[in-house]
Design a protein around this motif. Structure first.
Motif, PDB file in Angstrom:
ATOM      1  N   LEU A 123       0.629  -1.221  -0.061  1.00  0.00           N
ATOM      2  CA  LEU A 123       0.089  -0.083   0.126  1.00  0.00           C
ATOM      3  C   LEU A 123       0.887   1.299   0.082  1.00  0.00           C
ATOM      4  O   LEU A 123       0.558   2.161  -0.622  1.00  0.00           O
ATOM      5  CB  LEU A 123      -0.873  -0.046   1.393  1.00  0.00           C
ATOM      6  CG  LEU A 123      -1.903   1.275   1.380  1.00  0.00           C
ATOM      7  CD1 LEU A 123      -2.985   1.028   0.065  1.00  0.00           C
ATOM      8  CD2 LEU A 123      -2.770   1.056   2.569  1.00  0.00           C
ATOM      9  N   PHE A 124       1.917   1.190   0.751  1.00  0.00           N
ATOM     10  CA  PHE A 124       2.952   2.611   0.840  1.00  0.00           C
ATOM     11  C   PHE A 124       3.393   2.809  -0.659  1.00  0.00           C
ATOM     12  O   PHE A 124       3.549   3.796  -0.886  1.00  0.00           O
ATOM     13  CB  PHE A 124       3.885   2.330   1.986  1.00  0.00           C
ATOM     14  CG  PHE A 124       4.869   3.336   1.811  1.00  0.00           C
ATOM     15  CD1 PHE A 124       4.599   4.400   2.578  1.00  0.00           C
ATOM     16  CD2 PHE A 124       6.141   3.043   1.597  1.00  0.00           C
ATOM     17  CE1 PHE A 124       5.404   5.625   2.828  1.00  0.00           C
ATOM     18  CE2 PHE A 124       7.127   4.236   1.718  1.00  0.00           C
ATOM     19  CZ  PHE A 124       6.628   5.420   2.477  1.00  0.00           C
ATOM     20  N   GLU A 125       3.737   1.615  -1.271  1.00  0.00           N
ATOM     21  CA  GLU A 125       4.583   1.654  -2.536  1.00  0.00           C
ATOM     22  C   GLU A 125       3.740   2.329  -3.426  1.00  0.00           C
ATOM     23  O   GLU A 125       3.976   3.112  -4.482  1.00  0.00           O
ATOM     24  CB  GLU A 125       5.117   0.193  -3.031  1.00  0.00           C
ATOM     25  CG  GLU A 125       6.242   0.044  -2.489  1.00  0.00           C
ATOM     26  CD  GLU A 125       6.856  -1.560  -2.552  1.00  0.00           C
ATOM     27  OE1 GLU A 125       6.144  -1.947  -3.348  1.00  0.00           O
ATOM     28  OE2 GLU A 125       7.883  -1.837  -2.146  1.00  0.00           O
ATOM     29  N   GLU A 126       2.372   1.706  -3.609  1.00  0.00           N
ATOM     30  CA  GLU A 126       1.221   2.333  -4.559  1.00  0.00           C
ATOM     31  C   GLU A 126       0.921   3.855  -4.038  1.00  0.00           C
ATOM     32  O   GLU A 126       0.769   4.532  -5.016  1.00  0.00           O
ATOM     33  CB  GLU A 126       0.045   1.531  -4.385  1.00  0.00           C
ATOM     34  CG  GLU A 126      -0.043   0.119  -4.807  1.00  0.00           C
ATOM     35  CD  GLU A 126      -1.152  -0.691  -4.542  1.00  0.00           C
ATOM     36  OE1 GLU A 126      -2.278  -0.240  -4.068  1.00  0.00           O
ATOM     37  OE2 GLU A 126      -1.302  -1.978  -4.860  1.00  0.00           O
ATOM     38  N   GLU A 127       0.858   4.276  -2.806  1.00  0.00           N
ATOM     39  CA  GLU A 127       0.612   5.527  -2.579  1.00  0.00           C
ATOM     40  C   GLU A 127       1.880   6.330  -3.029  1.00  0.00           C
ATOM     41  O   GLU A 127       1.583   7.585  -3.539  1.00  0.00           O
ATOM     42  CB  GLU A 127       0.302   5.939  -1.142  1.00  0.00           C
ATOM     43  CG  GLU A 127      -0.713   5.114  -0.563  1.00  0.00           C
ATOM     44  CD  GLU A 127      -0.925   5.427   1.080  1.00  0.00           C
ATOM     45  OE1 GLU A 127      -0.008   5.839   1.335  1.00  0.00           O
ATOM     46  OE2 GLU A 127      -2.094   4.947   1.456  1.00  0.00           O
ATOM     47  N   ASN A 128       3.094   5.914  -2.869  1.00  0.00           N
ATOM     48  CA  ASN A 128       4.294   6.620  -3.499  1.00  0.00           C
ATOM     49  C   ASN A 128       4.304   6.820  -5.068  1.00  0.00           C
ATOM     50  O   ASN A 128       4.625   7.988  -5.409  1.00  0.00           O
ATOM     51  CB  ASN A 128       5.498   6.057  -2.950  1.00  0.00           C
ATOM     52  CG  ASN A 128       5.838   6.308  -1.428  1.00  0.00           C
ATOM     53  OD1 ASN A 128       5.295   7.060  -0.987  1.00  0.00           O
ATOM     54  ND2 ASN A 128       6.828   5.459  -0.867  1.00  0.00           N
TER      55      ASN A 128
END
Length: 250
Positions: A219-224
């Motif tokens: 999820l963090f990678e997608e938001e970045n």
């Protein structure tokens, strides 16, 4: 009337009656208590509000449906009253009609069912078997299949609290499609915290915690990625040229 005998007969009938649900049984027990308070009178009057409170029934429609079902299934006879100052009349059906004592009464179905229920935390005391002189488990059938022990399950549950070294964590992360560096970060993060949560509780299952770590990482990678794309679009929209002709009118 024998209170215990009537109650045992009712529970035995409950066991074989698949039409009943917990609300039916709760209402029947509330009516049985009213019947006991009236010294097992042939007929007695009841108050709907008191019965609903005792049986933990919150809906009038549910109460009327259950008492009507019990009447149609011959658990009781229900005589509704249209007078608000006079309660409805109930006549309980006597399920066990025989006055003989229940001495040496044997029911094989209930006997087998009762043998499976005993306190889990109660220590099992062995008994001496006169045939071969061995100490046997009283809950273990001699000629049949033994009950499955839960000792291995308890040991397996305890082993999943903490991983057996960092290699087990890395292998688990690689198995789930993540690189070894991410598994190393996870292991070092919780190793420094003695495998405890933020509130000081012991971690119950490190694999479930690692799965949650992976989900948050994705999820963090997608938001970045979304933020980078948005920033690049804003940067393109703000592109200006340095060669301007300030002599042109606005």
């Amino acid at each position: 009337m024998n209170y215990i005998k009537l109650l045992n007969a009712a529970f035995e009938k409950f066991y074989f009656d698949d039409r009943l649900n917990p609300t039916h049984i709760s209402l029947y027990m509330a009516l049985f208590q009213e019947w006991n308070s009236s010294r097992f009178a042939d007929e007695f009057y009841v108050n709907r509000r008191d019965l609903m409170r005792c049986a933990k029934i919150g809906s009038k429609s549910t109460y009327h449906r259950c008492v009507t079902d019990l009447d149609s299934w011959l658990y009781l006879s229900y005589f509704p009253s249209n007078n608000p100052y006079k309660g409805s009349k109930i006549k309980m059906s006597i399920i066990g009609t025989s006055d003989e004592p229940d001495v040496r009464r044997y029911n094989p179905t209930l006997e087998l069912l009762a043998e499976q229920y005993y306190p889990i935390r109660e220590p099992v005391v062995g008994q001496y078997h006169p045939i071969n002189g061995q100490v046997v488990d009283p809950h273990r059938p001699i000629g049949g299949q033994a009950l499955v022990s839960t000792t291995n399950n308890i040991k397996q549950e305890n082993c999943t609290k903490q991983p057996k070294g960092w290699q087990a964590v890395i292998d688990f992360f690689i198995e789930k499609g993540f690189n070894a560096d991410e598994g190393k970060k996870f292991y070092e993060h919780y190793e420094t915290r003695n495998w405890q949560t933020s509130d000081g509780q012991q971690i119950r299952d490190w694999r479930a915690l690692a799965t949650n770590w992976m989900d948050r990482t994705e999820l963090f990678e997608e938001e970045n990625k979304a933020n980078k794309n948005q920033a690049s679009q804003i940067k393109d929209n703000l592109r200006t040229t340095k060669n301007k002709d300030y002599g042109q009118p606005l």
